[in-house]
Design a protein around this motif. Structure first.
Motif, mmCIF file in Angstrom:
data_model
loop_
_atom_site.group_PDB
_atom_site.id
_atom_site.type_symbol
_atom_site.label_atom_id
_atom_site.label_comp_id
_atom_site.label_asym_id
_atom_site.label_seq_id
_atom_site.Cartn_x
_atom_site.Cartn_y
_atom_site.Cartn_z
ATOM 1 N N GLN A 223 0.826 -1.201 0.000
ATOM 2 C CA GLN A 223 0.000 0.000 0.000
ATOM 3 C C GLN A 223 0.871 1.266 0.000
ATOM 4 O OE1 GLN A 223 -3.216 0.468 -0.312
ATOM 5 N NE2 GLN A 223 -3.139 2.696 0.031
ATOM 6 N N ILE A 224 1.966 1.221 0.748
ATOM 7 C CA ILE A 224 2.850 2.393 0.826
ATOM 8 C C ILE A 224 3.478 2.664 -0.533
ATOM 9 C CG2 ILE A 224 4.935 3.303 1.915
ATOM 10 C CD1 ILE A 224 4.214 1.737 4.404
ATOM 11 N N TYR A 643 -3.908 5.686 14.037
ATOM 12 C CA TYR A 643 -4.428 6.700 13.123
ATOM 13 C C TYR A 643 -5.084 6.119 11.865
ATOM 14 C CZ TYR A 643 -1.089 9.474 15.866
ATOM 15 O OH TYR A 643 -0.386 10.067 16.889
ATOM 16 N N SER A 644 -5.036 4.828 11.657
ATOM 17 C CA SER A 644 -5.449 4.257 10.370
ATOM 18 C C SER A 644 -6.958 4.383 10.161
ATOM 19 C CB SER A 644 -5.036 2.788 10.300
ATOM 20 O OG SER A 644 -5.875 1.994 11.106
ATOM 21 N N PRO A 645 -7.406 4.345 8.879
ATOM 22 C CA PRO A 645 -8.849 4.401 8.595
ATOM 23 C C PRO A 645 -9.584 3.175 9.091
ATOM 24 C CG PRO A 645 -7.576 3.972 6.595
ATOM 25 C CD PRO A 645 -6.590 4.331 7.649
ATOM 26 N N CYS A 646 -8.883 2.075 9.342
ATOM 27 C CA CYS A 646 -9.552 0.864 9.846
ATOM 28 C C CYS A 646 -10.217 1.145 11.191
ATOM 29 C CB CYS A 646 -8.564 -0.278 9.990
ATOM 30 S SG CYS A 646 -7.858 -0.846 8.432
ATOM 31 N N CYS A 656 -5.188 -0.986 6.146
ATOM 32 C CA CYS A 656 -4.995 -0.164 7.344
ATOM 33 C C CYS A 656 -3.855 0.839 7.196
ATOM 34 C CB CYS A 656 -4.737 -1.056 8.552
ATOM 35 S SG CYS A 656 -6.170 -2.044 9.039
ATOM 36 N N LEU A 657 -3.018 0.702 6.169
ATOM 37 C CA LEU A 657 -1.943 1.659 5.938
ATOM 38 C C LEU A 657 -2.318 2.707 4.903
ATOM 39 C CD1 LEU A 657 1.220 -0.664 5.984
ATOM 40 C CD2 LEU A 657 0.446 0.911 7.759
ATOM 41 N N VAL A 661 1.471 7.498 3.904
ATOM 42 C CA VAL A 661 2.488 8.357 3.291
ATOM 43 C C VAL A 661 2.194 9.821 3.577
ATOM 44 C CG1 VAL A 661 3.496 9.095 1.104
ATOM 45 C CG2 VAL A 661 3.043 6.670 1.509
ATOM 46 N N ASN A 662 0.956 10.229 3.364
ATOM 47 C CA ASN A 662 0.591 11.623 3.621
ATOM 48 C C ASN A 662 0.739 11.970 5.111
ATOM 49 O OD1 ASN A 662 -0.725 14.204 2.668
ATOM 50 N ND2 ASN A 662 -2.224 13.546 4.214
#
Length: 792
Positions: A223-224, A643-646, A656-657, A661-662
């Motif tokens: 994902q990164i 902090y992840s959206p999960c 979950c990642l 990056v942002n």
């Protein structure tokens, strides 16, 4: 001896320089008895140095050594062998009777076979410790040109050449017992250890390769990496003075994918595995050593006792040198060593200066590739410069370590009387000091890249500068793990390839040149003995530390294999391939290209074991810090669980990642640059991003930075404690000495006590003596208690 008749032959050498010499035909053939040779230039026979030669040799003859002189066109060869009385004295000093002295049956000692190794060892010790009436040693005479060389002769090495010292036998088991019989226990133990180390590298290499290949399976799925490759609208701030333009984050797509090959979740598992591997390797090696030493009947061999016996053979009036310790001397040496270590660290700063200056140079280069890939070019050339620095500093470190070891000898007339008592004690001190200096030489730049590079640079608009002029170097755009990976790959790759090539080619070319110069003279001796001595003379010379250099090379490699293995999981694989070559390379050098090493006895690898254990502890600390501070593992884990959206969406289909990056990039307003208009393409850019956790407008560290720092420190403490606990459990679970070895030693002790008890009761009149106890089923280990020194 067979019979009692003895034919005595008087050999009169050319001239009257040396006394007549006796050769007894009841012994082995004379050509087989001359195992040690001294060499002098022919012209020394016609100047005052001849008298010093004669005095030294006369002193040897007085101690029971026979000398044979053979003259060649340019050299004079002096064959030396010990008289039987010398070996008789050696047996008397080192053998203990098995029972009470009044009983001749028990008092008769077990015979020590007079082997070639024993003859060479005794002759070499006496030659090196012999002194003339003027107090001159052999080393003093060599410095003045009285003698040119000394060496034992290669004899009976044909089988080793056929079965061991050939490249085609690379995957064949080593003939350890034959190596021991020819080169002595110390060389044999080196090859036993090296063979075991190579064997144990197989699981480590396969695991490291698996971790590396697992990154390929996620090469496109990370994902990164996806976010970096798709980040066309994110502009990165200029990294340094060499880059006066904004770079799109997507331009680092390829490097981001490559970084994921070794900076993934498997890295942590592999680092813990290597900590466990290092412990298991050492514990099983201790067991292997115990088996080998018992097999060689050296389990209770006492090195100090043998050295004292050789001292008494050399000088009957030898006075015992007690143990000494000088706190003043130790303090002085510690201070000098610390100063040298500071110099090593200073060398790392020199590399920092080079990298900063190289950045400015490459940025103005006319070569487009260098201008575009400044950071990559600096990392690669910096690694090459470090490799050259290692080669130069190795020679300097050796001289410094020798000076520190001889410090007590040089000031023995002053208030610092401590000196090494034995050769082994001096070698141990030299090992510790030389390895310490070599460790900082090899690993100082890696420590800088892993834990300092890019962390003291400030932030865009307010950068830390060298001498107020040049901006300090930043990590690669894809992270510092890439810099560390490239540095290790280049240095270790060069050491395993270029160094091995040089190690083989230099002795080979040197030997060929020496042989070619000798053959150009057109003189071929008719005497087969002279031809043999001359052939040995033309081989490459060896010194006391020839084997030491091989051990040091392997210790440095072991450090690369374990200490920063989290950043370079392919290190064990490279070490495995290198060791397969190294074993045969060392064998070929010792048998084909070099003069014969003096056989030395040993029952362990000495101080090197403590060096291995120290490296194992350092590896746990270094790998824990690399994972915590150099890799992106901790920031990824914190983002995933904090902090992840999960956590917000509760959708299991979302990675979950996503958004990591942002989240990991800080914002910088371009108006805060000191010269914003000097940056290419700055007209429509109001902000750029950089790798850090800071908040505008003051750009101080954010709350996330301090939270991450706390988690990193907690991880280091947890990782080190877990890894060290695993090491301790493994060390407890695997005993140092196998039970079979303990039982054999126990059985011998029991049988010896039974034998003494039987003879004691016989002496008291036979009351309750009973039948004589049977000898053990495996009588070989018994000799370790009846003889303190046994050669096979």
């Amino acid at each position: 001896m067979q019979g009692e008749e003895s034919l005595r032959i008087l050999v009169e050498p050319e001239g009257d320089s040396f006394p007549l010499m006796e050769i007894s035909t009841c012994e082995t053939e004379a050509s087989e008895q001359w195992d040690y040779v001294l060499v002098a230039q022919r012209h020394t026979q016609r100047d005052p140095r001849q008298a010093r030669q004669q005095q030294f040799l006369e002193e040897l003859r007085r101690k029971g050594f026979h000398i044979k002189v053979i003259r060649d066109q340019k050299q004079v060869f002096f064959g030396i062998r010990a008289d039987n009385s010398v070996f008789g004295l050696y047996r008397t000093l080192l053998l203990e009777p098995e029972g009470p002295a009044p009983h001749a049956e028990l008092a008769a000692p077990t015979t020590i076979p007079v082997t070639t190794s024993l003859r060479i060892r005794i002759v070499n010790f006496v030659v090196m410790n012999n002194k003339t009436s003027a107090g001159e040693t052999f080393e003093d005479l060599m410095k003045d040109g009285v003698f040119e060389a000394r060496f034992p002769l290669h004899k009976g090495e044909g089988r080793l050449k056929k079965t061991w010292a050939r490249w085609r036998h690379m995957f064949r088991e080593q003939p350890v017992d034959e190596i021991r019989n020819y080169f002595g226990e110390k060389v044999a133990l080196y090859f036993v250890w090296l063979g075991w180390y190579t064997y144990m590298l197989v699981p480590a290499a396969l695991t490291g390769l698996l971790v590396f290949l697992s990154g390929f399976s996620l090469f496109e799925a990370s994902q990164i990496s996806k976010e970096i490759c798709e980040a066309h609208d994110i502009l990165m701030c200029p990294l340094g003075d060499h880059s006066r333009r904004y770079q799109r984050l997507s331009e680092t797509c390829t490097f981001a994918k490559l970084t994921h090959l070794f900076d993934n979740d498997g890295t942590v598992v592999f680092a813990i595995f290597m900590a466990l591997w290092a412990t298991v390797f050492l514990e099983i090696w201790k067991r292997q050593r115990a088996r080998v030493v018992l097999h060689w009947d050296l389990y209770v061999w006492d090195e100090e006792q043998e050295e004292m016996a050789l001292q008494l053979i050399n000088c009957p009036d030898y006075k015992l040198r007690p143990y000494q310790h000088s706190y003043l001397r130790s303090t002085v040496i510690l201070v000098l060593t610390l100063l040298m270590i500071c110099l090593m660290i200073g060398m790392a700063h020199v590399l920092v200066v080079y990298r900063v200056l190289a950045s400015a140079l490459f940025s103005s280069s006319a070569v487009p590739f260098l201008e575009e890939q400044v950071t990559t070019a600096v990392v690669v050339t910096g690694a090459l410069v470090h490799y050259v620095t290692i080669i130069i500093m190795t020679k300097i470190n050796r001289c410094v370590a020798l000076k520190l070891c001889d410090f007590g000898r040089e000031v023995r007339a002053g208030p610092i009387p401590e000196m090494p008592r034995t050769f082994s004690e001096r070698e141990s001190r030299f090992t510790i000091r030389f390895f310490t200096l070599q460790f900082f030489t090899h690993f100082s730049s890696l420590i800088y890249i892993a834990f300092i590079l890019g962390r003291i640079n400030g932030h865009p608009g307010k950068s830390t500068r060298l001498a107020g002029l040049w901006k300090l170097e930043e990590c690669h755009a894809s992270g510092c793990m890439m810099d560390l990976f490239v540095q290790m790959a280049i240095i270790m790759g060069l050491k395993q390839t270029l160094s091995n090539c040089v190690e083989y080619l230099v002795p080979w070319v040197t030997h060929k040149c020496r042989s070619l110069r000798a053959s150009e003279s057109g003189h071929l001796p008719r005497d087969p003995e002279l031809r043999d001595w001359r052939r040995n003379y033309l081989l490459n010379p060896v010194n006391t530390f020839s084997l030491f250099d091989e051990f040091m090379e392997m210790m440095i490699q072991y450090g690369f294999t374990t200490i920063f293995v989290a950043a370079f999981p392919l290190a064990p694989l490279l070490a495995l391939f290198s060791n397969l070559v190294e074993i045969r390379l060392d064998a070929i050098k010792m048998v084909w290209l070099q003069r014969r090493l003096v056989p030395r006895k040993a029952k362990d690898i000495g101080t090197w074991l403590q060096v291995l254990e120290t490296i194992g502890v350092l590896a746990v600390i270094a790998n824990g810090m690399v994972i915590a501070f150099t890799s992106e593992f901790i920031p990824r884990v914190v983002y995933k669980y904090r902090y992840s959206p999960c956590l917000k969406e509760g959708n299991s289909t979302v990675d979950c990642l996503k958004g990591y990056v942002n989240h990991s990039l800080s914002v910088f307003h371009t108006k805060d640059f000191q010269d914003p208009d000097g940056i290419e393409g700055s007209e429509n850019v109001t902000l750029c991003r950089y790798r850090d956790y800071r908040n505008p407008p003051d750009y101080n560290f954010s709350e996330q930075f301090w939270f991450l720092l706390a988690i990193r420190l907690a991880f280091v403490i947890l990782f080190e404690h877990v890894a060290l606990c695993i090491k301790l459990i493994a060390a407890w679970f695997v005993p140092d000495i196998p039970q079979s070895v303990k039982n054999k030693v126990l059985e011998v002790k029991y049988q010896r006590l039974r034998e003494k008890m039987w003879h004691g009761r016989q002496r008291l009149g036979g009351v309750g003596a009973g039948s004589r106890p049977p000898m053990p089923a495996h009588p070989t280990p018994a000799s370790i208690f009846s003889a303190r020194s046994t050669d096979v």
